[in-house]
Design an enzyme around this catalytic site. Structure first.
Site, PDB file in Angstrom:
ATOM      1  N   SER A 173     -28.801  -3.677  43.215  1.00  0.00           N
ATOM      2  CA  SER A 173     -27.674  -4.484  42.758  1.00  0.00           C
ATOM      3  C   SER A 173     -28.165  -5.625  41.861  1.00  0.00           C
ATOM      4  O   SER A 173     -28.778  -5.355  40.839  1.00  0.00           O
ATOM      5  CB  SER A 173     -26.863  -4.980  43.953  1.00  0.00           C
ATOM      6  OG  SER A 173     -25.579  -5.378  43.533  1.00  0.00           O
TER       7      SER A 173
ATOM      8  N   ASP B  12     -19.266   4.329  42.441  1.00  0.00           N
ATOM      9  CA  ASP B  12     -19.668   2.922  42.414  1.00  0.00           C
ATOM     10  C   ASP B  12     -19.226   2.306  41.091  1.00  0.00           C
ATOM     11  O   ASP B  12     -19.793   2.590  40.033  1.00  0.00           O
ATOM     12  CB  ASP B  12     -21.178   2.804  42.583  1.00  0.00           C
ATOM     13  CG  ASP B  12     -21.643   1.364  42.762  1.00  0.00           C
ATOM     14  OD1 ASP B  12     -20.813   0.443  42.594  1.00  0.00           O
ATOM     15  OD2 ASP B  12     -22.832   1.163  43.070  1.00  0.00           O
TER      16      ASP B  12
ATOM     17  N   HIS C 143     -20.939   1.283  46.735  1.00  0.00           N
ATOM     18  CA  HIS C 143     -21.999   0.371  46.314  1.00  0.00           C
ATOM     19  C   HIS C 143     -23.037   0.166  47.408  1.00  0.00           C
ATOM     20  O   HIS C 143     -24.137  -0.318  47.138  1.00  0.00           O
ATOM     21  CB  HIS C 143     -21.382  -0.975  45.909  1.00  0.00           C
ATOM     22  CG  HIS C 143     -22.327  -1.908  45.217  1.00  0.00           C
ATOM     23  ND1 HIS C 143     -22.897  -1.629  43.995  1.00  0.00           N
ATOM     24  CD2 HIS C 143     -22.815  -3.124  45.581  1.00  0.00           C
ATOM     25  CE1 HIS C 143     -23.681  -2.632  43.628  1.00  0.00           C
ATOM     26  NE2 HIS C 143     -23.656  -3.544  44.578  1.00  0.00           N
TER      27      HIS C 143
END
Length: 228
Positions: free
Chosen positions: A140, A195, A208
């Site tokens: 991320s 995602d 995610h």
């Protein structure tokens, strides 16, 4: 392993923090062997360099400098393959606080101090252990840290980096699924079809948080193939 949701609804669209999800038993059993903070690169001696140095940048709000998701899982797999004494694991910490607000910084998607800290660690690996194979990863917001830092490294330091695995890459659309100024053959990107982050947004959907299986299997296999 489970993850704790610590983000309010007001900021959930930009968060990259773990939420509570169920994982398969095999991955869950890794928890006891994993640590959210690893500093072997910084603490290790140049007279005892390992075969592999793994540098990782965690997701927003994850604890320590490694987090509790993709980073430790990949580290565990590398240590299982090469032996713990032959792998130094190092998280990007210090100036990189993995705060939520830095996701908004344009165009990097993270802070300049975080990028510089990652660059410092790659440089340290090169000066301390120039013959070790360096591999890296990010999850991320951590992928933004890795993409920007690696793209700014000298060719000498980039050449020492054998492979990079990026999960839930927040700049996937903007960077065309790659790390700018870095070999695509050394880069593996994991971005789930569901995602939304992978399509240039900061909308956080359940997909995610579902990269643990990749971290336990395909990501370390890719790195091992690059390491040789």
């Amino acid at each position: 392993m489970k993850f704790l949701s610590i983000i309010s609804l007001a900021v959930s669209l930009v968060a990259a923090a773990p939420v509570e999800v169920g994982l398969d038993t095999g991955v869950a059993n890794l928890e006891a062997r994993q640590s959210s903070t690893r500093n072997e690169l910084e603490s290790g001696s140049s007279s005892n360099c390992p075969k592999v140095i793994y540098i990782f940048a965690r997701a927003s709000t994850e604890p320590g400098n490694m987090g509790i998701s993709a980073g430790p899982i990949v580290a565990d797999a590398l240590e299982s393959r090469y032996g713990a004494s032959q792998v130094w694991v190092q998280g990007v910490g210090g100036p990189y606080s993995a705060d939520l607000a830095s996701n908004f910084i344009i165009p990097e998607g993270t802070s300049r101090v975080a990028i510089n800290e990652a660059k410092r660690l790659f440089t340290l690996a090169n000066t301390k252990c120039p013959n070790s194979a360096v591999v890296a990863g990010g999850y991320s917001q951590g992928t933004a840290v890795m993409a920007s830092s690696i793209s700014e490294l000298s060719s000498t330091i980039q050449n020492q980096i054998k492979g990079v695995v990026l999960s839930a890459i927040t700049k996937n659309l903007q960077n065309l699924g790659r790390i700018p100024n870095f070999s695509t053959s050394k880069t593996e990107v994991y971005c789930a079809l569901a995602d939304a982050v992978c399509y240039g947004t900061l909308f956080i959907l359940p997909a995610h948080f579902l990269y643990q299986a990749d971290a336990a299997t395909s990501a370390p296999r890719f790195l091992a193939a690059r390491i040789g």
